[in-house]
Every structure is written in structure tokens, then in C-alpha cells.
Design an enzyme around this catalytic site. Structure first.
Site, mmCIF file in Angstrom:
data_model
loop_
_atom_site.group_PDB
_atom_site.id
_atom_site.type_symbol
_atom_site.label_atom_id
_atom_site.label_comp_id
_atom_site.label_asym_id
_atom_site.label_seq_id
_atom_site.Cartn_x
_atom_site.Cartn_y
_atom_site.Cartn_z
ATOM 1 N N GLU A 78 22.490 36.938 -2.917
ATOM 2 C CA GLU A 78 21.493 36.431 -3.852
ATOM 3 C C GLU A 78 20.087 36.595 -3.275
ATOM 4 O O GLU A 78 19.850 36.349 -2.101
ATOM 5 C CB GLU A 78 21.755 34.954 -4.161
ATOM 6 C CG GLU A 78 23.051 34.708 -4.911
ATOM 7 C CD GLU A 78 23.045 35.243 -6.342
ATOM 8 O OE1 GLU A 78 21.953 35.576 -6.853
ATOM 9 O OE2 GLU A 78 24.134 35.346 -6.939
ATOM 10 N N ARG A 88 26.547 23.337 -16.462
ATOM 11 C CA ARG A 88 27.311 23.535 -17.703
ATOM 12 C C ARG A 88 28.553 22.647 -17.706
ATOM 13 O O ARG A 88 29.036 22.232 -18.753
ATOM 14 C CB ARG A 88 27.709 25.013 -17.842
ATOM 15 C CG ARG A 88 28.526 25.333 -19.078
ATOM 16 C CD ARG A 88 28.694 26.833 -19.270
ATOM 17 N NE ARG A 88 27.447 27.493 -19.574
ATOM 18 C CZ ARG A 88 26.913 27.581 -20.813
ATOM 19 N NH1 ARG A 88 27.553 27.087 -21.851
ATOM 20 N NH2 ARG A 88 25.769 28.167 -21.000
ATOM 21 N N CYS A 141 26.091 26.296 -6.637
ATOM 22 C CA CYS A 141 25.818 27.459 -5.776
ATOM 23 C C CYS A 141 24.318 27.635 -5.557
ATOM 24 O O CYS A 141 23.854 27.763 -4.420
ATOM 25 C CB CYS A 141 26.401 28.738 -6.401
ATOM 26 S SG CYS A 141 28.208 28.810 -6.290
ATOM 27 N N HIS A 165 27.476 35.472 -3.565
ATOM 28 C CA HIS A 165 28.520 35.174 -4.538
ATOM 29 C C HIS A 165 29.669 36.175 -4.411
ATOM 30 O O HIS A 165 29.453 37.340 -4.087
ATOM 31 C CB HIS A 165 27.956 35.224 -5.961
ATOM 32 C CG HIS A 165 27.512 33.896 -6.480
ATOM 33 N ND1 HIS A 165 26.212 33.629 -6.847
ATOM 34 C CD2 HIS A 165 28.203 32.748 -6.695
ATOM 35 C CE1 HIS A 165 26.129 32.371 -7.273
ATOM 36 N NE2 HIS A 165 27.315 31.812 -7.183
#
Lengths: 215, 215, 215, 215
Positions: A78, A88, A141, A165
Site C-alpha cells: 500500500e 462496512r 487494515c 494486502h
């Protein structure tokens, strides 16, 4: 030199998390560098406490946090973590923050301190699909990436930190049609290659390779 | 009230850019608010000069930049712009910066000042697929979003700014198999709904709806 | 000349079916040819009875059945129907046959009698994404294609028949993230172009264009 | 009992074909059944000659042809082969037939004689993503499936035949962004499980499980 590598425990509908499974299978030393492995909870803030505690105990030179990004095809270092939690689903302790800053006194974002282009390069040379990602999401994350970089920027200036990831494992997609997966051995091989890149580029500038997005 | 809406000209292999095509078809007023339309070049820095010039001339209350994100399925208001240019292809004047900061004195990132959750909500209520995106990429789209927010933060504190990506048009995917597209009329309908959300939420907090990512 | 075009009613979780919506919006004549429109039920066997009844009443020269293939990006004339029903969900009368032949005395498969390559060519020239498909699935779409071709082969030798799948409408994917859709106007434009191809290639061989799959 | 398993050599832009790589790694016996392995050329008709010759020499009870379907996520036993060659690219000897029947005197299609639902079931129980496919394409894969079934139907009535597609290997997608892949070990594990299903269901009806498509 010492590198702390962390992996999350399972969350959501999954009983397994490839992040911690892969971290557990890493060798104890890579190119002479000690690899410290740590399981962390998929929980906002508590995950950061666990990382901070381990940093204080082990004094690593680097921290690489690993997390699952279901639906991705590749290993993706990332580029940046942003100062927001927007969940979510609930984390493993039932917290579901919506559009909340992680740190009131933090920067809007922190860029990875790891050589992300070199990590991609090293992984691809080992035949492991990899690319730079420009979003770590808005769940735990991104949270741990932001928090670890915040720690590096504010309390542990000798540490360099960043996040990668990884995709689902094949067993996780048996009942998820048309979803990409990667074998655990390949994930371990990829993370190992990424760690070799971190070691090889210690004290150097990252590679200047093409790895952006066309929009 | 006045809203400046910008759209890029074509770039890469495409002879058309849905961004400027859609912007040109917007109504001149929406809910009594004047809509100023501006075509901008797909060129690093020069695009920002053109936007700045128009802001100085028109004194808009809001700026919404629109750009194409080929391969996306939905209209996606962007949450954040990051302080980096990392081009996979050259821009329309042959510039291809790799991992360069946009503004040496800028923040690492700027969050959208627009009500992105409300924009998604308004678009979906019009039956237009939409979702929040957490990355505007690293090409000229992220660049103009960052630059416009930098202008708003540093020189034009009365302006609120933000960016939205739109998919390919059907004609752009005729020779790109298995690539999503959206009809121009639906893109225009979606942008119009997003502008209505901006107008309706002027002076208010954004909606607190679920719209994050699960990783 | 007369062409019968059929469209299914809604099934599964959807309250709308783009097939019948598009068929209803077709013009009554295309290039001087009468277009007869018929809604048919998403029900094994009963759908075939309704088509047969209409053929006996109208004596069309061609039959084009239209059905929805949620998840596809393009308009896809089908190459072949196979002699099997294998339903993942129940049809609109609760039938869910598993691996049953449609007609005990039928061929294993029937190839489309329509100029599928020319249909794709005509649609793409109208800027509508299109390609040949090699599977109509195993639900009521494949069933009606097989049944209509069986009728053409066994009872109505003057008729030529075939099937085309169409994507979801935008409104159907508002709550289905990352799913392709096509605007109703574009679907209607595409079907119209496909019908023009059928008319133009009446009595001729299909185009010999590349349109297969690489495996 | 004896099973002949074939795998194609590389074709198109690839220097490796997972089909033959996986076949070579299969054990020599599975559940007491002899596994005969054969590399076949990615060439229309010649591939069938090679298979026929081996059948005449080895007198297998089953033939399972394996081929690569780049872009698929899962191991996919094919339900049906159709009587058409329609090549998007040239085969390894430069042939590129467009819409030509494979056998003038053959059936329009032949259904697999293998227990495809049981094969899927056995593979999923081994944690290998798998599903039934309803199209083997129109290139050499469909060709060899059709040809082998034609041989079984016309000359070797004691043989049962069928085909299974497999995804790219990870190394094949390193330069193909967002393309699914499967590790060679998992492909071998999946094929082995599929062969166990064939052996276990010898003389029995296939499972009646849900495995069709919803259109």
C-alpha cells in the site's frame, strides 16, 4: 536488523485469515535479518496497542503489517494510509465507526516508508503477481497502517513502517464463485520476496519504476 | 450560489472523454444554482492553472472536477486526494512524473469537502449505480483534485471542492471486451443528482451512511 | 417479411426484466419488416407453448428470443442451444429441473439459424458492445432457444430462429456492486441493429469474421 | 482400469501450458487405477490423431482431456462439446478455421460422459475452487473434446470421455493485471480429485446437484 511482521486474526464471515497464516509460515531469518511475527486482533485501536507494545519490547527497524483484501488478484504493497475509519462491517469487538478520524492530531495521510516499487519488483521476479495499491481501504487494515505510521512519525523515529494486502486463499473462495485467490505457499513466497526488497533497499531510495494508475 | 464543474479532454488511446462530454450536457442551472462548465487539459499543473484562472473569474462556491476512470462500474465521488504524481502513461503534453510530490508545501492528502455519502445516496435514488471511492489514482485526476483542494485550503477558503470519477461510455468499450460502461445520459443524470446533493447539503454535515471498504 | 421477437417476464430477485422492457420499445417495423412482440413466461415448457401458439397465429419468417444474462457486459447473440435443463433457481412456477433433457427425441444441440456474426457486426457499428456467446446457460433462456429451434427443425421448416442475451439495466445493479449494466435505450438500439442484420442477411451466408474464444 | 489424461503444449503468447505441466505431475496410479499421461499438440485435427493413436495402443477405460482457459477462476469440467471450429488465433501450425464443422457426419454436440457434478463436488471437498462449465469455447480445447467424444461414440464404445479446463498459473499472470490464477500444486490436487470422482462413479449415475446457470 530486525523486522516485525504482523498478521490479523479472522474476521467477518471467514474462519481463517491468510494474513496471520502466511506470517506464521515466514522463516525466522531472511538474509540474516531477524523476522519477528505477531498476530494482532481485527479491532480498531486495540490492534494498534498490540503493535505498539511489541515495538517497545522488540525495537524492530521495520514494521510490515499484513492484511487480507478479499477480491484482489495480487499482493499489493500500500502506498498510503488515510486518517479515517469507515467500516462496512463491525470489527471483532462490534465497533463500526463511520467516517471518524483515527487520530485528531494526525496528518490527513501517511505515505508508506517502505520501498513499495522495489517490493513489487522483487515479488514479480519470483513469479508472484504484485502491484502497488493506492488505497488500503477504510477498515482495520488502513487503521493499523495509519496507526503504525503515526507511531513511527511521532514516537519511534528510527522505525520505518508500511502495509501489504494479500488475496483470499483458495479454500476461502470455494463458495465464492469468480473470486480470485492465491495459494498460501505463493503468498509466503511473495511476502518473503517483499521482505528481501526491504532489506536490500535499507538506506536507499525506492526504485523509480512505472506503477501508477491511469486516471 | 454557483458551482464550477470541470471535465478533462481526451487522453491516452481514446478520442473522446466522457468527462467533458457529460459536463457539456449539464443544465445551466440546477435547483436555482448556476452551473459553470469548464474543459480542462489532461496535463499535470496546466490543468490546475486553468481551474485557478476560472475560479478567480467566476468566484464559485463549489468546484466539482469530473474525470474518467476506465474500468469502473459506477459513478464514484472520491474521498481523498494524495500528494503524489505517479503516471503510468504520459499526459497530453508528454509529461510522465514518477513518484513526485505535487506540492512541496502541501499536506500529504486532502479530503473531499463535498458530501460524498449524500452524493452517492442521491445518485442511487435516481437509479444510477454509485459508490464512494477511496483512491483517485495517481494520474491527472488525483492531481487536479489535490490541486483544487490545495487552492481551496490555501487561497480560496470560501470554496469547497471535490472530485468524481465516471466510467467509460459504451462506444469506448466496443473494442474492449468485458469492460463496464455507462450511457452518457445516465452519467449526466448521475452528475446532476450529485450536484443536487451538494446544493441540498450546503452548510450541513454529510450523511452518516455505510460506504467504506471491508479491508 | 415478419419477425417475432419475444422477451421474458421478471424472475428470481428482480422485479423487472430488461428483455421484455426492451422488446416492448422496439419499433413496429424495421426496414419495412413487421416486428411482432411477445411477452413469454420464465417457465420451462410453458414458455415454448406460448411461442408455438404465436408462430401458428402469425407465421413469422424469423423468431428472435431475447433474455437477460445478469453479469454480462455486452449484447450476445447465442451460437447454440443444448438439450438440457439444469436450473440453479426455480422458474416462475416453482420448477427446478436438474440435468434433464428438454426433448427426448431432440438433437443434443441446435445451432442458431441467425447470422450471429453479422448481428455482432451491425451492433458494434452502432457503438453497442456485442460479441458471440457460446453458451445460453442451462435455465429457461437456453430452454426457449432450444425449443424454438426444435420447432423450426421439426414443425416449421420455413422459420429461422435464434436467441440473444442482454445485460442488466442500471437500476438492477444499484445494489449489486461491480456488476455491468446497459441503458435500456442502448439495448433497444442494439436489438434493432441485430434485427437489421437478420433482414439484410436474409437468404445469405453469415459473415466470416473472427469471433471465437481462445481456449 | 486405466485412464488416459492428456494435456496441450503451449500456444499463443505463452511459453508454458499449465495443462501439460499439471498432467506430468499426476501420480501414476490413483485409487489403484493406472493413469496414462499424454502431451498433445495445440493443433486442430492433429491433436485428435495423437489421442486416437494412444487409445489404440493403451485401450483406456476413460479419457480426460485437460486444457487451459486463461481468465477462468476455477477448475471447470465441461458439460458439452459443439461441432464447430471458430479460432480467434492461429493454432500451433498456423490453422485458423472460422465457423467450420469439425465432423461433417458428427452430431451437433456431444455431452461429456464423465460425472461432471461429482468431479466438482470432489474438487470442492479438497478446497479447490471448481464449477461446471457449459462452453469449452471454439478453439482446440472444444475441438479435442468433440473429437474424443466422436471417437468414443463411433469407434470406441467402451470408452467414456470428457474435458476439463484449468486456469492460468501465477507466473502467467505476472504481466496480466487483474487476471485470476491457480498454483500448479492446487491444479494437480484438483485434477487428482476429479479423477477420484471418475473412478468412484464408474458404472453409476452422476450426482444430481445444483450446478447450472441462472439465465
Amino acid at each position: 536488523m530486525k523486522i516485525l511482521v504482523t498478521g490479523f486474526d479472522p474476521f467477518g464471515d471467514d474462519v481463517i485469515n491468510p494474513a496471520i497464516e502466511a506470517v506464521k509460515k515466514l522463516p525466522d531469518t531472511i538474509d540474516g535479518v531477524e523476522i519477528i511475527k505477531l498476530e494482532i486482533p481485527t479491532v480498531f485501536y486495540k490492534s494498534a496497542d498490540v503493535v505498539k507494545e511489541k515495538i517497545e519490547k522488540e525495537h524492530p527497524d521495520y514494521v510490515l503489517n499484513i492484511g487480507q483484501a478479499g477480491g484482489r488478484y495480487e499482493l499489493t504493497p500500500e502506498r498510503v494510509a488515510i486518517n479515517v475509519d469507515d467500516a462496512r462491517i463491525a470489527d471483532n469487538e462490534g465497533q463500526q465507526p463511520i467516517d471518524k478520524p483515527i487520530k485528531e492530531d494526525g496528518d490527513p495521510a501517511y505515505f508508506s516508508q517502505l520501498p513499495i516499487k522495489a517490493m513489487v519488483d522483487y515479488m514479480k521476479k519470483e513469479n508472484i503477481p504484485a502491484s502497488v495499491s493506492n488505497s488500503a481501504g477504510t477498515f482495520v487494515c488502513n487503521h493499523i497502517m495509519y496507526q503504525t505510521l503515526y507511531l513511527a512519525m511521532t514516537q519511534f523515529p528510527d522505525i520505518k513502517a508500511g502495509f501489504m494486502h494479500i488475496p483470499f486463499l483458495p479454500e476461502q473462495v470455494v463458495e465464492r464463485p469468480n473470486t480470485p485467490a492465491m495459494a498460501l505457499d505463493d503468498i509466503v513466497k511473495g511476502i518473503t520476496a517483499a521482505l528481501k526488497a526491504i532489506i536490500a533497499f535499507d538506506g536507499k531510495e525506492d526504485l523509480e519504476t512505472i506503477g501508477g494508475k491511469t486516471h
